[in-house]
Design a protein around this motif. Structure first.
Motif, PDB file in Angstrom:
ATOM      1  N   VAL A  13       0.859  -1.203   0.000  1.00 12.67           N
ATOM      2  CA  VAL A  13       0.000   0.000   0.000  1.00 12.67           C
ATOM      3  C   VAL A  13       0.893   1.251   0.000  1.00 12.67           C
ATOM      4  CG1 VAL A  13      -2.172  -0.833   0.985  1.00 12.67           C
ATOM      5  CG2 VAL A  13      -0.288  -0.358   2.510  1.00 12.67           C
ATOM      6  N   PRO A  14       1.504   1.559  -1.153  1.00 15.78           N
ATOM      7  CA  PRO A  14       2.383   2.739  -1.197  1.00 15.78           C
ATOM      8  C   PRO A  14       1.649   3.981  -0.720  1.00 15.78           C
ATOM      9  CG  PRO A  14       2.416   1.546  -3.270  1.00 15.78           C
ATOM     10  CD  PRO A  14       1.322   0.942  -2.469  1.00 15.78           C
ATOM     11  N   GLY A  15       2.360   4.815   0.021  1.00 14.37           N
ATOM     12  CA  GLY A  15       1.706   5.950   0.682  1.00 14.37           C
ATOM     13  C   GLY A  15       2.093   7.305   0.138  1.00 14.37           C
ATOM     14  N   PRO A  16       2.391   8.249   1.042  1.00 14.56           N
ATOM     15  CA  PRO A  16       2.615   9.633   0.618  1.00 14.56           C
ATOM     16  C   PRO A  16       4.028   9.883   0.075  1.00 14.56           C
ATOM     17  CG  PRO A  16       2.853   9.458   2.974  1.00 14.56           C
ATOM     18  CD  PRO A  16       2.478   8.098   2.493  1.00 14.56           C
ATOM     19  N   ARG A  17       4.331  11.153  -0.105  1.00 11.26           N
ATOM     20  CA  ARG A  17       5.630  11.544  -0.644  1.00 11.26           C
ATOM     21  C   ARG A  17       6.746  11.392   0.412  1.00 11.26           C
ATOM     22  NH1 ARG A  17       7.771  15.120  -4.493  1.00 11.26           N
ATOM     23  NH2 ARG A  17       5.742  15.453  -5.434  1.00 11.26           N
ATOM     24  N   GLN A  20       7.761  12.036   6.843  1.00 13.88           N
ATOM     25  CA  GLN A  20       7.068  12.762   7.916  1.00 13.88           C
ATOM     26  C   GLN A  20       5.552  12.806   7.691  1.00 13.88           C
ATOM     27  OE1 GLN A  20       8.560  16.771   7.834  1.00 13.88           O
ATOM     28  NE2 GLN A  20       7.268  17.333   6.140  1.00 13.88           N
ATOM     29  N   GLU A  21       5.115  12.552   6.450  1.00  7.32           N
ATOM     30  CA  GLU A  21       3.680  12.609   6.157  1.00  7.32           C
ATOM     31  C   GLU A  21       2.950  11.338   6.570  1.00  7.32           C
ATOM     32  OE1 GLU A  21       3.975  15.590   2.292  1.00  7.32           O
ATOM     33  OE2 GLU A  21       3.859  13.448   1.974  1.00  7.32           O
ATOM     34  N   GLY A  22       3.661  10.221   6.652  1.00  4.85           N
ATOM     35  CA  GLY A  22       3.013   8.969   7.031  1.00  4.85           C
ATOM     36  C   GLY A  22       3.827   7.762   6.588  1.00  4.85           C
ATOM     37  N   PRO A  23       3.367   6.564   6.954  1.00  6.62           N
ATOM     38  CA  PRO A  23       4.128   5.362   6.615  1.00  6.62           C
ATOM     39  C   PRO A  23       4.060   5.007   5.121  1.00  6.62           C
ATOM     40  CG  PRO A  23       2.102   4.808   7.773  1.00  6.62           C
ATOM     41  CD  PRO A  23       2.176   6.293   7.756  1.00  6.62           C
ATOM     42  N   HIS A  24       4.953   4.135   4.704  1.00 11.63           N
ATOM     43  CA  HIS A  24       5.029   3.605   3.319  1.00 11.63           C
ATOM     44  C   HIS A  24       5.299   4.727   2.301  1.00 11.63           C
ATOM     45  CE1 HIS A  24       3.193   0.233   5.375  1.00 11.63           C
ATOM     46  NE2 HIS A  24       2.101   0.942   5.609  1.00 11.63           N
TER      47      HIS A  24
END
Lengths: 116, 330
Positions: A13-17, A20-24
């Motif tokens: 589940v690739p996440g944000p950039r 610091q914005e969140g995991p993955h």
């Protein structure tokens, strides 16, 4: 050849950039996996094969830009294109999308718009 | 001759008396203040605000009434120890965006008490019950709880890709949404969460809170994303505020600036290479129909993203709401 499967080796589940914005995050993938493997491949005179299939719902644009465009900003566009092989059987246009992020890595949004 | 008041003993005694008086007066001042504060807070806690919902709750087609009502609820709940009673009895229609918006506003004030009554129409009441937050409300006869929606919230402003994937999966399992549309929804939710996080970093930490939800009914999935923070336009920085002022004075208004945001002409991080893809990608997906009928409301403007035309609304909402439908299998 060094092979990275993002879903298997990093996250399905690739996440944000940014981290610091969140995991993955794309930044986390670049720093922990992509950059070390690419440098390793470069030293061995090989390429890194990145397999993109297997994630649950695709890749957010920010994740891809930070991972691959960010890598090009660090190492240079030509160097990244030379040592990176991208594979997506389930979504082939993804490969072109990532190449676009690498090639336009140093452009700001206004420069991209001016270029059309 | 030595005066009494010039002796060291007298001066000492006077100092002691002064000190005692000072202490006594300080003590009573503090007590008076505390008493005042207590009575004030008791008065606040005892006060119950009653708010009546408009018949149609819909952020986009009845924006003025709905945004006005929900922001009133949010403001009323903002008082410490506030008790708010919501009269929903006259509600005859409610959209999922209005439900998520109201739920976000209520959950944003966890220290306040909310009660009230549900709509008289049992079908509409069921929608409120299914949202999972209105269990304490007085039910109209015949209303039954039924799990037909999913709503989630995270207040720490983090971008949670698992949560976006779970919402997309829920839509796949409970509606006829296409796989491509579910994937686009998951990615769009991540982009919207990321924007919220960026606004929070740029403004006061903790100001940005979001809630995302998907509602499945009659085979259709409707996604809603509510950001209760400062909103898109305020997050653009002082230079853009000057542009906004200029646009307003020249008769274009904030709708033009919002259009520029979705066209990629204004990126919050415009001077950074590689940035500014997120909202332009969201617009592109709206144009393809994968994020069908994507609408946005922020500040005084609302409209359809694929048209990039936003109209002014009189109700002021200090955040951003997105709503779109999943593309269904034929």
């Amino acid at each position: 050849m060094i092979v990275i499967n993002i879903a298997r080796d990093y996250s399905n589940v690739p996440g944000p950039r940014l981290e610091q914005e969140g995991p993955h995050s794309g930044e986390g993938f670049r720093e922990k996996i992509l950059l070390p493997k690419l440098l390793e491949a470069e030293q061995a005179g090989e390429a890194v094969r990145v397999e993109l299939d297997g994630v649950r719902f695709g890749y957010p644009t920010s994740f891809l830009e930070e991972a691959f465009g960010g890598l090009a900003r660090k190492l240079g566009i030509a160097r990244v294109l030379k040592h990176l092989e991208l594979v997506s059987l389930s979504e082939p246009p993804l490969v072109d999308e990532i190449r676009h992020y690498i090639r336009s890595a140093n452009q700001t949004s206004s420069e991209r718009l001016a270029q059309g | 001759m030595k005066h009494r008041w010039s002796t060291p003993e007298f001066k000492d005694s006077q100092r002691r008396v002064g000190l005692k008086r000072a202490k006594r007066s300080k003590g009573s001042r503090v007590k008076r203040r505390a008493r005042r504060r207590l009575s004030h807070s008791l008065g606040r806690a005892g006060r119950q605000v009653e708010l009546t919902a408009p018949p149609a709750l819909d952020v986009f087609d009845h924006g003025e009434d709905t945004i006005g009502f929900v922001t009133s609820v949010h403001q009323a709940l903002g008082r410490s120890g506030a008790k708010v009673r919501l009269d929903l009895s006259n509600v005859t229609s409610v959209t999922s965006d209005a439900l998520v918006f109201l739920k976000a506003a209520i959950q944003d004030r966890p220290h306040s008490t909310v009660g009230g009554n549900l709509p008289k129409d049992p079908v509409i009441a069921e929608k409120f019950i299914a949202s999972g937050f209105f269990k304490g409300f007085e039910r109209a006869p015949g209303a039954r709880a039924k799990a037909m929606g999913l709503m989630v919230r995270k207040s720490d402003r983090q971008v949670l890709s698992e949560l976006a994937a779970d919402l997309a999966q829920f839509a796949l399992d409970n509606s006829s949404i296409t796989a491509a549309s579910a994937a686009a929804a998951s990615k769009a939710l991540i982009e919207l969460m990321k924007n919220t996080f960026r606004h929070a970093s740029a403004s006061t930490p903790g100001e940005e809170r979001w809630m995302a939800g998907v509602y499945c009914e009659d085979g259709r999935a409707t996604f809603t994303f509510v950001d209760l923070g400062i909103g898109i336009l305020k997050s653009l920085g002082p230079r853009r505020h000057l542009k906004l002022l200029g646009l307003t004075l020249s008769g274009f208004g904030p709708g033009r600036l919002l259009a520029d945001v979705f066209l990629g002409k204004v990126a919050a991080s415009q001077k950074l290479a590689g940035h500014g893809f997120g909202l332009t990608w969201v617009r592109a997906m709206a144009e393809t129909g994968l994020l069908a009928d994507l609408r946005v409301a922020t500040h005084f403007v609302a409209g359809r993203v694929s048209d990039v035309a936003f109209r002014d609304v009189s109700a002021r909402f200090p955040g951003t709401i997105y709503r779109w439908r999943g593309q269904s299998e034929p």
